[in-house]
Design an enzyme around this catalytic site. Structure first.
Site, PDB file in Angstrom:
ATOM      1  N   GLY A 193      -7.069  40.314  96.694  1.00 41.08           N
ATOM      2  CA  GLY A 193      -6.753  39.169  97.532  1.00 41.08           C
ATOM      3  C   GLY A 193      -6.165  38.014  96.743  1.00 41.08           C
ATOM      4  O   GLY A 193      -5.302  38.183  95.878  1.00 41.08           O
ATOM      5  N   SER A 194      -6.677  36.819  97.010  1.00 45.06           N
ATOM      6  CA  SER A 194      -6.072  35.613  96.450  1.00 45.06           C
ATOM      7  C   SER A 194      -6.311  35.410  94.966  1.00 45.06           C
ATOM      8  O   SER A 194      -5.787  34.451  94.390  1.00 45.06           O
ATOM      9  CB  SER A 194      -6.551  34.383  97.218  1.00 45.06           C
ATOM     10  OG  SER A 194      -5.895  34.303  98.461  1.00 45.06           O
ATOM     11  N   VAL A 195      -7.072  36.281  94.305  1.00 48.87           N
ATOM     12  CA  VAL A 195      -7.070  36.252  92.844  1.00 48.87           C
ATOM     13  C   VAL A 195      -5.636  36.411  92.340  1.00 48.87           C
ATOM     14  O   VAL A 195      -5.280  35.933  91.257  1.00 48.87           O
ATOM     15  CB  VAL A 195      -7.988  37.348  92.272  1.00 48.87           C
ATOM     16  CG1 VAL A 195      -7.974  37.330  90.747  1.00 48.87           C
ATOM     17  CG2 VAL A 195      -9.413  37.185  92.781  1.00 48.87           C
TER      18      VAL A 195
END
Length: 394
Positions: free
Chosen positions: A72-74
């Site tokens: 995801g937003s990592v």
């Protein structure tokens, strides 16, 4: 997964790894309701890897530490690092108006006001495109007023990033460019992807791979080329606040809806290596890292406020400052944290998301999984797993 953790009393962190306590913390997350959880913790030159539960509810295949996960937003930390690499080469200026670089995408006054820095730290005022690309989610965070139909409608849909950017730009702005408080928006990072393509002549995913992933020696990290995850990985179960019961497997999904904002696949080992190198000034320069660590308050999707820099969160666990990022894809949650003093690192993943069921008013309620994850984070990063005491004021 959530970086906004309940704080505990200020204590001195342990430098030791306690395998039994770490495994017990993972087991606690599984017992609380997560099908499978896996993690890697590093401290004092030692490495611990563990897992609990199952990667596949149908077959009973166990979760194991080396599984690949949609993070995801990592991904945003990787994209931000790639942008800073181009800043160091003189191809991008952090305070340059984005309209001067991408005039067709961001024309007019907005293009003159929004800078590259504002895209990186979410102070651009640009709305997220997600409620428009997934129209059944339009009324989020009001859980009673949404449905999950769009999740299935878009499972194998391939989005053009320009289409998604246009949706975000056409929506009412969520703030003034450069305002004191930002608003988290994937539109910002799709624009940064187009900017990387402009200045490098290659797709953003190729640029990030060439300039960040490969030099860091991340052997199990990459952008998916189709809806499936290559290599061993868990099934990814989405509950969506109890609206999908039992939770549905979304491990096969076309990730073009997030691209350089949240599409990356990685392992806990690779994530720990990435953040260690990043915070040591070995992916971007120390000057660039200092820019990445200049934080502003940013309002997250759930309305809470986080301290956000240029693709990095700052988190205080009570035993010291940590830097990192969390991420969520449908059914997959990941977090990666590194202590600022370099003593401890954690990357952990779960294969269930949005487990908090709302009450009669529609507000998602706390779940035992929340406390179990917080205990895991404290054990991994502070060396203790004691609960927050009421007298601590948190």
């Amino acid at each position: 997964m959530d970086l906004r953790l309940p704080l505990c009393a200020a204590v001195s962190p342990s430098t030791d790894l306690d395998p039994a306590r770490l495994q017990s913390a993972l087991d606690g997350v599984h017992r609380a309701g997560v099908p499978g959880v896996f993690a890697e913790v590093r401290a004092a030159g030692r490495i611990w890897r563990g897992a609990a539960g199952v990667a596949d509810l149908d077959t009973g295949r166990p979760a194991t530490p080396e599984l690949r996960q949609r993070v995801g937003s990592v991904t945003k930390a990787f994209t931000a690092a790639a942008v800073l690499r181009q800043v160091e080469r003189g191809r991008i200026a952090l305070d340059a108006p984005i309209g001067g670089l991408l005039p067709r995408l961001v024309p007019g006054e907005r293009g003159r006001q929004v800078t590259v820095r504002m895209l990186l730290n979410h102070t651009s005022g640009l709305a997220d495109y997600l409620p428009y690309a997934f129209p059944s989610l339009r009324n989020f965070p009001s859980v009673p007023d949404i449905s999950t139909g769009s999740l299935d409608d878009n499972r194998f849909r391939h989005f053009d990033p320009v289409e998604l950017i246009d949706l975000g730009l056409s929506a009412p702005p969520v703030g003034e460019p450069g305002g004191p408080t930002g608003v988290y928006s994937n539109t910002n990072y799709l624009l940064l992807g187009r900017l990387l393509e402009l200045v490098t002549g290659v797709a953003a995913e190729e640029c990030i791979t060439r300039d960040v992933i490969d030099p860091a020696g991340l052997r199990h990290t990459g952008f998916p080329t189709g809806p499936s995850v290559d290599g061993p990985h868990p099934r990814m179960y989405e509950s969506f606040y109890g609206k999908i019961d039992p939770p549905r497997d979304y491990s096969d999904y076309d990730m073009s809806w997030v691209g350089p904002a949240a599409a990356l696949v990685s392992t806990t080992e690779d994530l720990n290596r990435f953040f260690a190198l990043l915070l040591d000034g070995r992916i971007v320069s120390h000057v660039s890292l200092a820019q990445m660590q200049r934080t502003v308050p940013v309002r997250a999707f759930d309305g809470t406020t986080i301290e956000y820099g240029l693709g990095l969160h700052r988190v205080d666990l009570g035993c010291g400052t940590c830097w990192g990022h969390d991420g969520s894809a449908w059914g997959a949650g990941t977090i990666s944290l590194a202590r600022a003093d370099g003593t401890r690192r954690l990357s952990a993943a779960v294969n269930l998301q949005r487990w908090n069921v709302p009450d009669a008013s529609g507000r998602p309620q706390p779940h035992p999984i929340d406390g179990a994850l917080a205990a895991l984070y404290r054990q991994a990063m502070c060396g203790h797993d004691g609960p927050t005491r009421p007298e601590d004021g948190h």
